[in-house]
Structure formats: C-alpha cells, structure tokens
Design an enzyme around this catalytic site. Structure first.
Site, PDB file in Angstrom:
ATOM      1  N   HIS A 200      -1.239   9.932  -8.620  1.00  0.00           N
ATOM      2  CA  HIS A 200      -2.169   9.650  -7.448  1.00  0.00           C
ATOM      3  C   HIS A 200      -1.553   8.077  -7.216  1.00  0.00           C
ATOM      4  CE1 HIS A 200      -6.588   9.171  -6.768  1.00  0.00           C
ATOM      5  NE2 HIS A 200      -6.627   7.575  -6.788  1.00  0.00           N
ATOM      6  N   CYS A 201      -1.538   8.537  -5.884  1.00  0.00           N
ATOM      7  CA  CYS A 201      -1.568   7.912  -4.787  1.00  0.00           C
ATOM      8  C   CYS A 201      -3.453   6.717  -3.617  1.00  0.00           C
ATOM      9  CB  CYS A 201      -1.055   8.243  -2.917  1.00  0.00           C
ATOM     10  SG  CYS A 201      -0.586   7.175  -1.991  1.00  0.00           S
TER      11      CYS A 201
END
Length: 327
Positions: free
Chosen positions: A149-150
């Site tokens: 998850h960025c």
C-alpha cells in the site's frame, strides 16, 4: 504457597492454550499499534497525494521560471530546444503514470462469482483468495497480486497499476537527474558565484532566486536518491518475477525446504528477460513503444489465474519462453 498453586491451576484450567507463545502474545499486544498506523495512513493519504503534486509542480515551475530563461540567454538555441522537448517528454510520462497509478484500481477479487482458482480463505474478508492476492489492512480488502500500500498514491499497488507505479518511479528519477545535470551550472552561477542578489523581481513571496535554486537542488537530489533506490529495489523484484510480499514468502519457503535438502522454485519466475516482458506487457504483439510512450494497455491475465513455468500460454512478442530447468 498452596493458595498460589491453587490459583495457578485454576487460572491455567480456564485460560491455558497450547498454541500460546511469546510471539503470539507480542503480535496480540502490537495489534493496536498496527491499527493506529493503518488508520493514520488512510486518513493522511489525500494529504500525501497533494504534497506529491505540489512539490512536483513547484519544481517544474522553478525550472521554467529560472532554468529556461538562463539557457535561452547563455546556450545555443538547438541545445535549449532539445532540452525543452526531452523535458516535456519526461513531464508527460511522469504525469501520466502517476495519474494512472493513482486512479487505477489494483484489482479486487469478485465475491459474487465462483473463482477459477483459490489458494486459501482470507481471515479478514472471510472470502476465497485467488493466487498471489493478499489482504490490505489499510484498504480493508484483498488485492490482486498485491505489492504494497503506497501512501503517496493513497492506493494499493497491485496487478492493474503496478506497471504505472514502477514507470512513474523510473521517469521521476530520470527527470530529477535531468534537472540536476543541467541545473548544476545555474546552481553554481547563482548561489556560489553570484556577487549580489537581484531584488528587481516581482515579489509574490519575496523568495530570492538563490533560495528557489537551493530548494530545487535539494528536492531533486533527495528525490533522485530515495526514489531511485526504491526503483532499483522494485526492479530487482521484477527481475525475479515476484512482488514485495512474495519476496518474503519465497525467502521463507527457500529456507524451509533447504532444511529438507530440497530447492524451492518460484513458479512465476520465467527468467530475467521474460519477467520484464511480462511485467511491462510486451506480449500479444506489443512493443517498446507502449513503454516509452504513455499507454493504457492492461497486464496479461485477469489477476485471478496466472501463467507459470509449469503451464504457460503467453504469446510473447520477443521470442518464446524456454524452461531452462527442463533437461
């Protein structure tokens, strides 16, 4: 002492669990911290996206406001024109790939249909998981071929936007190095060589040229180093046909099987060259034009089933895959 032993026996009778260990207790106690981090990541996601956009636009503005006039005045028009064209090419690819990575769904398992392949049941979603999918605690849902998850995208990096994410990092790193290389002379002339500051400029925030140039140099250098290192890490993963999560799983399996004298093989590792072809979508007749120029082509497969070294039906553009392990 007798009272204590009685209490201990009574307590263990009620709460004893043979699976309890120090690691289990630690994981249980640390869960609130994980929840706090996930919650803040979700809430601050839009702010991170705004920061990326603002910082990128500010660097571009300084390049046009200070860099371009300098080159028009001191350099040959052909060199300046070439730099402007190449700079716009990088800017187009940076903006396109960031926007696509930001707005493209990484891919979610369908819950209303029967999945063709299932490897396990997600303990959080209480739903079947296709191969290579993992649960994202920030998005609170399973992601197809999840990498991570960025927060800078406020989005997961998964099957359908992984290529956009990687190409954004590559073009952004090249763009920062481009500004560093052709802005070094401006940095020297305005910051280290200039005798006096020109205060005749219109003041929209009373920022001097030297301040803006130092800001540009600091941002491009730090971004090139940090994002370049991250791009190299992901390039290494792509080279071996795995994601960030799969790298840990594969390393664990390799170590586990080595204890039994066996060798683990990543079923999605087609060799360095074909791993890159598959990741960049250079299949079904597509060529390098779809990598060097903005392209919305989707990756092979739907993220629910996968080609592997044991069963592959990919139509390679640049030569068929040959399993080197088969004698």
């Amino acid at each position: 002492m007798k009272v204590f032993r009685t209490f201990k026996i009574t307590f263990l009778t009620l709460f004893y669990n043979s699976h309890i260990s120090k690691d289990y207790i630690f994981d249980t106690l640390i869960q609130p911290a994980f929840w706090l981090v996930d919650s803040f990541t979700s809430l601050l996601g839009p702010l991170f996206v705004f920061l990326v956009t603002f910082l990128t636009m500010s660097v571009i503005f300084i390049a046009f406001w200070i860099g371009l006039p300098y080159y028009l005045e001191h350099k040959h028009i052909l060199l300046t024109s070439s730099l402007v064209i190449f700079g716009h090419y990088l800017m187009l690819n940076i903006g396109f790939n960031y926007w696509m990575a930001l707005t493209t769904s990484p891919g979610l398992p369908p819950y209303q249909t029967i999945l063709p392949e299932v490897v396990s049941v997600c303990k959080k979603c209480i739903a079947p998981k296709p191969p290579r999918s993992h649960h994202c605690s920030v998005c609170n849902q399973c992601i197809l071929k999840m990498d991570h998850h960025c927060p800078w995208l406020n989005n997961c990096v998964g099957h359908f936007n992984h290529r956009y994410f990687f190409l954004y990092m590559v073009y952004m790193t090249v763009g920062c190095m481009f500004l560093m290389a052709f802005g070094a002379e401006i940095l020297y002339m305005h910051v280290f060589y200039s005798e006096e500051e020109d205060h005749s400029e219109p003041c929209f925030m009373q920022f001097s040229r030297s301040t803006l140039i130092i800001y540009e140099a600091f941002f491009t250098t730090s971004c090139a180093l940090c994002l370049g290192a991250l791009a190299l890490w992901h390039a290494r993963l792509i080279h071996h046909g795995q994601t960030s999560i799969e790298a840990h799983i594969n390393a664990s399996e390799t170590k586990r099987l080595a204890e039994f004298g066996k060798k683990y093989r990543n079923p999605y590792d087609f060799g360095p060259l074909h791993n890159w072809y598959l990741f960049l979508g250079l299949v079904d007749g597509r060529g390098w034009r779809h990598v060097l120029l903005p392209s919305t082509h989707q990756p092979p497969r739907d993220g629910l089933t996968w080609d592997s070294v044991y069963s592959c039906s990919v139509r390679w553009t640049y030569g068929p895959y040959t399993d080197q392990h088969v004698s």
